[in-house]
Design a protein around this motif. Structure first.
Motif, short mmCIF file in Angstrom:
data_model
loop_
_atom_site.label_atom_id
_atom_site.label_comp_id
_atom_site.label_asym_id
_atom_site.label_seq_id
_atom_site.Cartn_x
_atom_site.Cartn_y
_atom_site.Cartn_z
N LEU A 135 -0.12 -8.85 -22.07
CA LEU A 135 1.31 -8.80 -21.81
C LEU A 135 1.94 -10.17 -22.02
N ALA A 136 2.96 -10.21 -22.88
CA ALA A 136 3.69 -11.45 -23.14
C ALA A 136 4.69 -11.68 -22.01
N GLY A 137 4.99 -12.95 -21.71
CA GLY A 137 5.99 -13.23 -20.68
C GLY A 137 5.58 -14.40 -19.83
N PRO A 138 6.36 -14.69 -18.81
CA PRO A 138 6.15 -15.90 -18.00
C PRO A 138 5.12 -15.74 -16.89
N PHE A 139 4.44 -14.56 -16.83
CA PHE A 139 3.56 -14.30 -15.69
C PHE A 139 2.15 -14.82 -15.95
N SER A 140 1.58 -15.43 -14.94
CA SER A 140 0.22 -15.97 -15.02
C SER A 140 -0.78 -14.95 -14.52
N GLU A 141 -2.06 -15.29 -14.67
CA GLU A 141 -3.11 -14.41 -14.16
C GLU A 141 -3.01 -14.28 -12.64
N GLU A 142 -2.56 -15.36 -11.99
CA GLU A 142 -2.39 -15.31 -10.54
C GLU A 142 -1.31 -14.32 -10.14
N ASP A 143 -0.25 -14.21 -10.96
CA ASP A 143 0.81 -13.23 -10.69
C ASP A 143 0.26 -11.81 -10.75
N HIS A 144 -0.68 -11.60 -11.67
CA HIS A 144 -1.25 -10.26 -11.86
C HIS A 144 -2.37 -9.94 -10.86
N LEU A 145 -2.82 -10.94 -10.10
CA LEU A 145 -4.04 -10.79 -9.30
C LEU A 145 -4.03 -9.58 -8.35
N PRO A 146 -2.96 -9.34 -7.56
CA PRO A 146 -2.98 -8.17 -6.67
C PRO A 146 -3.14 -6.85 -7.43
N LEU A 147 -2.50 -6.75 -8.59
CA LEU A 147 -2.61 -5.53 -9.38
C LEU A 147 -4.00 -5.40 -9.98
N GLN A 150 9.60 -3.06 -17.81
CA GLN A 150 10.12 -3.36 -16.48
C GLN A 150 9.30 -2.71 -15.37
N LEU A 151 8.40 -1.80 -15.74
CA LEU A 151 7.52 -1.20 -14.74
C LEU A 151 6.51 -2.21 -14.20
N TYR A 152 6.10 -3.18 -15.02
CA TYR A 152 5.06 -4.12 -14.60
C TYR A 152 5.43 -4.91 -13.35
N PRO A 153 6.64 -5.50 -13.28
CA PRO A 153 7.00 -6.22 -12.04
C PRO A 153 6.97 -5.32 -10.81
N LEU A 154 7.38 -4.04 -10.98
CA LEU A 154 7.36 -3.12 -9.85
C LEU A 154 5.92 -2.78 -9.44
N LEU A 155 5.04 -2.64 -10.43
CA LEU A 155 3.64 -2.37 -10.12
C LEU A 155 3.02 -3.56 -9.39
N ARG A 156 3.36 -4.78 -9.83
CA ARG A 156 2.85 -5.97 -9.15
C ARG A 156 3.36 -6.03 -7.71
N GLN A 157 4.63 -5.70 -7.53
CA GLN A 157 5.21 -5.70 -6.19
C GLN A 157 4.54 -4.65 -5.30
N LEU A 158 4.28 -3.49 -5.87
CA LEU A 158 3.62 -2.41 -5.13
C LEU A 158 2.21 -2.83 -4.72
N ALA A 159 1.46 -3.40 -5.67
CA ALA A 159 0.09 -3.83 -5.39
C ALA A 159 0.07 -4.92 -4.32
N LYS A 160 1.00 -5.87 -4.40
CA LYS A 160 1.06 -6.95 -3.42
C LYS A 160 1.35 -6.39 -2.03
N LEU A 161 2.13 -5.34 -1.97
CA LEU A 161 2.50 -4.72 -0.70
C LEU A 161 1.34 -3.99 -0.05
N ILE A 162 0.58 -3.22 -0.84
CA ILE A 162 -0.42 -2.33 -0.25
C ILE A 162 -1.83 -2.92 -0.19
N MET A 163 -2.16 -3.92 -1.02
CA MET A 163 -3.54 -4.41 -1.07
C MET A 163 -4.06 -4.95 0.25
N PRO A 164 -3.24 -5.61 1.10
CA PRO A 164 -3.79 -6.05 2.40
C PRO A 164 -4.35 -4.91 3.23
N ALA A 165 -3.84 -3.69 3.03
CA ALA A 165 -4.32 -2.53 3.80
C ALA A 165 -5.73 -2.14 3.42
#
Length: 306
Positions: A104-116, A156-171
């Motif tokens: 995926l091209a864009g400003p996001f690093s591997e750390e940004d993708h980590l929760p997903l 635009q789905l990718y940022p939402l998927l990252r946000q979703l993963a960040k939200l639920i992964m602690p569970a």
């Protein structure tokens, strides 16, 4: 060890979208299955029982269950009569999503993708109970973007998927303990047993013994609470599995009949025609040649969820 049908991404993902979303109406005879992808199952409406592997828990509106590949599961509505629906939004993550993130091209690093990325690698199921409609908000936005089906919306789905993963992964590190309450109906266990052991010889007497009642009383309880007899429920379960096997495997019709525990082919053909309105071969051909999207294909299987 029981073996259950596998829903495969090969059939379910029909575009380059990283996610496929599908609303399903769970019934008393819904099929126990597994996937070759990660599924996020969100309870949109109703209450029920969720069986994942050997674990059984009560679920309600606002719960999300994360099911990794290879874990068999099934939802069972709390209301056995069908008057109080159990609706599940299935958010299926494309098997190739990890590779797609790396490209995926864009400003996001591997750390940004980590929760997903961690979400894509889960090995055990886990649950998350929303607190303030936070999951509902994210999922509605994702549905809207996926329905538009443009390349821009898919991106635009990718940022939402990252946000979703960040939200639920602690569970994932917290036990999801919600055992069935005092009002739990033991008929759930009987029907779930039938769903899990559909290929075996299951007798009315054995099922009645599970809840320590006579066969006559068991039949009466089942009819009063589901509107169907024991044999009607068992036949419907086996026909639903037949539909799934026709869709997701290349097994021949005779092998499928044996797989679901029916050894008389004339009887199998009669049951299948009564259930689906067509022969098994016509059913399979219709699915494979006319349906091209996951929604259409799964809706055709859920035709078997009346």
């Amino acid at each position: 060890m029981e073996v259950f049908p596998v829903f495969t991404g090969e059939y379910l993902f029909d575009s380059c979208s990283p996610v496929q979303m599908l609303l399903t109406h769970q019934t008393v005879t819904s099929v126990r299955h597994q996937h070759d992808f990660v599924e996020l199952a969100y309870v949109v409406q109703g209450k029920g029982i969720h069986l994942a592997g050997e674990d059984k828990m009560q679920v309600m509106q606002g719960d999300m269950l994360v099911i990794p590949p290879g874990v068999s599961h099934v939802f069972h509505p709390q209301d056995l009569s069908g008057t109080e629906p159990l609706l599940i939004l299935n958010c299926m993550l494309r098997p190739e999503l990890g590779r797609m993130l790396s490209e995926l091209a864009g400003p996001f690093s591997e750390e940004d993708h980590l929760p997903l990325l961690k979400l894509l690698e889960v090995k055990q199921w886990f649950g998350y109970r929303e607190k303030n409609k936070e999951l509902s908000f994210l999922l509605r936005r994702m549905q809207g973007m996926q329905n538009n089906n443009t390349l821009q919306d898919q991106q635009q789905l990718y940022p939402l998927l990252r946000q979703l993963a960040k939200l639920i992964m602690p569970a994932a590190a917290v036990p999801f303990v919600q055992r069935p309450g005092l009002d739990y109906d033991p008929l759930h266990d009987v029907i779930l047993y039938m769903i899990t052991n559909y290929s075996e010889k299951i007798t009315l007497n054995e099922m009645s013994q599970q809840i320590a009642v006579s066969s006559r009383q068991f039949q009466r309880l089942l009819k009063n609470k589901t509107g169907r007899s024991y044999i009607q429920i068992l036949q419907e379960i086996r026909m639903k599995y037949s539909c799934i096997l026709l869709l997701f495997t290349e097994l021949g019709v005779q092998s499928i009949a044996l797989e679901v525990g029916i050894y008389d082919m004339k009887y199998f053909y009669r049951l299948f025609r009564e259930y689906s309105g067509m022969t098994p071969a016509c059913y399979r051909n219709r699915l494979h040649h006319h349906y091209v999207s996951a929604k259409e294909m799964m809706s055709s299987v859920e035709h078997c969820s009346r």
